[in-house]
Design a protein around this motif. Sequence first.
Motif, PDB file in Angstrom:
ATOM      1  N   ASP A 202       0.837  -1.185   0.000  1.00 30.96           N
ATOM      2  CA  ASP A 202       0.000   0.000   0.000  1.00 30.96           C
ATOM      3  C   ASP A 202       0.881   1.248   0.000  1.00 30.96           C
ATOM      4  OD1 ASP A 202       0.947   0.277   2.618  1.00 30.96           O
ATOM      5  OD2 ASP A 202      -0.922  -0.405   3.541  1.00 30.96           O
ATOM      6  N   GLU A 203       0.237   2.416   0.022  1.00 36.97           N
ATOM      7  CA  GLU A 203       0.985   3.666  -0.084  1.00 36.97           C
ATOM      8  C   GLU A 203       1.995   3.828   1.051  1.00 36.97           C
ATOM      9  OE1 GLU A 203       2.211   7.257  -1.755  1.00 36.97           O
ATOM     10  OE2 GLU A 203       0.954   5.668  -2.589  1.00 36.97           O
ATOM     11  N   SER A 204       1.591   3.453   2.257  1.00 37.04           N
ATOM     12  CA  SER A 204       2.498   3.568   3.400  1.00 37.04           C
ATOM     13  C   SER A 204       3.714   2.664   3.222  1.00 37.04           C
ATOM     14  CB  SER A 204       1.749   3.207   4.687  1.00 37.04           C
ATOM     15  OG  SER A 204       2.624   3.218   5.792  1.00 37.04           O
TER      16      SER A 204
ATOM     17  N   THR B  98       6.053   4.056   0.590  1.00 44.77           N
ATOM     18  CA  THR B  98       6.814   5.179   1.146  1.00 44.77           C
ATOM     19  C   THR B  98       7.988   4.673   1.977  1.00 44.77           C
ATOM     20  OG1 THR B  98       4.827   6.564   1.194  1.00 44.77           O
ATOM     21  CG2 THR B  98       6.664   7.235   2.596  1.00 44.77           C
TER      22      THR B  98
ATOM     23  N   ALA C 246      10.409  14.314  -0.740  1.00 46.16           N
ATOM     24  CA  ALA C 246       9.039  13.948  -1.081  1.00 46.16           C
ATOM     25  C   ALA C 246       8.881  13.944  -2.595  1.00 46.16           C
ATOM     26  CB  ALA C 246       8.071  14.943  -0.444  1.00 46.16           C
TER      27      ALA C 246
ATOM     28  N   ALA D 164       4.808  17.540  -6.171  1.00 42.76           N
ATOM     29  CA  ALA D 164       3.351  17.765  -6.112  1.00 42.76           C
ATOM     30  C   ALA D 164       2.770  17.638  -7.525  1.00 42.76           C
ATOM     31  CB  ALA D 164       3.071  19.146  -5.538  1.00 42.76           C
TER      32      ALA D 164
ATOM     33  N   TYR E 292       1.871  14.483  -6.755  1.00 44.61           N
ATOM     34  CA  TYR E 292       1.965  13.023  -6.746  1.00 44.61           C
ATOM     35  C   TYR E 292       2.091  12.468  -5.327  1.00 44.61           C
ATOM     36  CZ  TYR E 292       2.987  13.109 -11.785  1.00 44.61           C
ATOM     37  OH  TYR E 292       2.926  13.275 -13.149  1.00 44.61           O
ATOM     38  N   SER E 293       1.454  11.315  -5.115  1.00 45.98           N
ATOM     39  CA  SER E 293       1.808  10.450  -3.987  1.00 45.98           C
ATOM     40  C   SER E 293       3.042   9.663  -4.405  1.00 45.98           C
ATOM     41  CB  SER E 293       0.653   9.490  -3.674  1.00 45.98           C
ATOM     42  OG  SER E 293       0.460   8.594  -4.772  1.00 45.98           O
ATOM     43  N   VAL E 294       3.632   8.930  -3.466  1.00 46.00           N
ATOM     44  CA  VAL E 294       4.800   8.112  -3.811  1.00 46.00           C
ATOM     45  C   VAL E 294       4.431   7.092  -4.886  1.00 46.00           C
ATOM     46  CG1 VAL E 294       6.385   6.340  -2.947  1.00 46.00           C
ATOM     47  CG2 VAL E 294       6.016   8.422  -1.631  1.00 46.00           C
TER      48      VAL E 294
ATOM     49  N   TRP F 134       3.903   8.737  -8.267  1.00 46.84           N
ATOM     50  CA  TRP F 134       5.170   9.199  -8.849  1.00 46.84           C
ATOM     51  C   TRP F 134       5.983   8.025  -9.395  1.00 46.84           C
ATOM     52  CZ3 TRP F 134      10.418   8.846  -6.948  1.00 46.84           C
ATOM     53  CH2 TRP F 134      11.337   9.584  -7.716  1.00 46.84           C
TER      54      TRP F 134
END
Length: 226
Positions: A183-185, A188, A199, A202, A204-206, A209
Amino acid sequence: MPLHPAEHDRKYGALDQVLRSHLGRLAHDPAALDAYLRHTWRSGPPWAIAVAEAQLREFAQHPPGRVRMRLGEFYEPPDLGLAEGEFGDFLLALADRLAESLAQGPGSAEGPGPLPTPPLTHWEWHARFPELGQLLGGWFSQDTPDEFGDHATALGDYLDGTDGALVARLSGELHELLALPLDESALTAAVATLGMEVAPPAPYSVGAWLEALAAVLHETATPRPS
């Protein structure tokens, strides 16, 4: 004089990989050796496990003597936080676990090693995604804003100075990473482990991106018709 690199690899190279897979972990943490076995059975060469077992036993039973230590012609293992007198027994315990994995073999009902999972240790992340670690740690560190200004310029610098075969390897590693059940976490945490210290741009989330980066690399690596 120090060991010649070829002599180091011939006598201690496989052993060194096993020990370095334990860096940053407790010496007897089974997850460290599981990570080594999972990666080596998957990515090879599997015969390195047998070589590592032999080198571990040899070093445990015949550590360097005073003469070799005085001359500097010896292998110095990484510091795993073991008390004096524990190291030999630790090496033999590692060798026994490698032997168990080899005895199971690819045809075993239990399989030859730990079940496939996303990487679980720092060593395993970098062993499985070496070129992605090179990109993230080298071009997207905390110095990126000062060196390049933005993510696109940093990526352009990487692409301009990197052989096309490595770019293609990076593209494959990115697609492999995105195929993992993360998942996103977890994504990351993964890119942070691989060396990214900024980071994503912007908005984008990880994950978004990484997908955009994979698309750019695919376009870069795809031969254009003449």
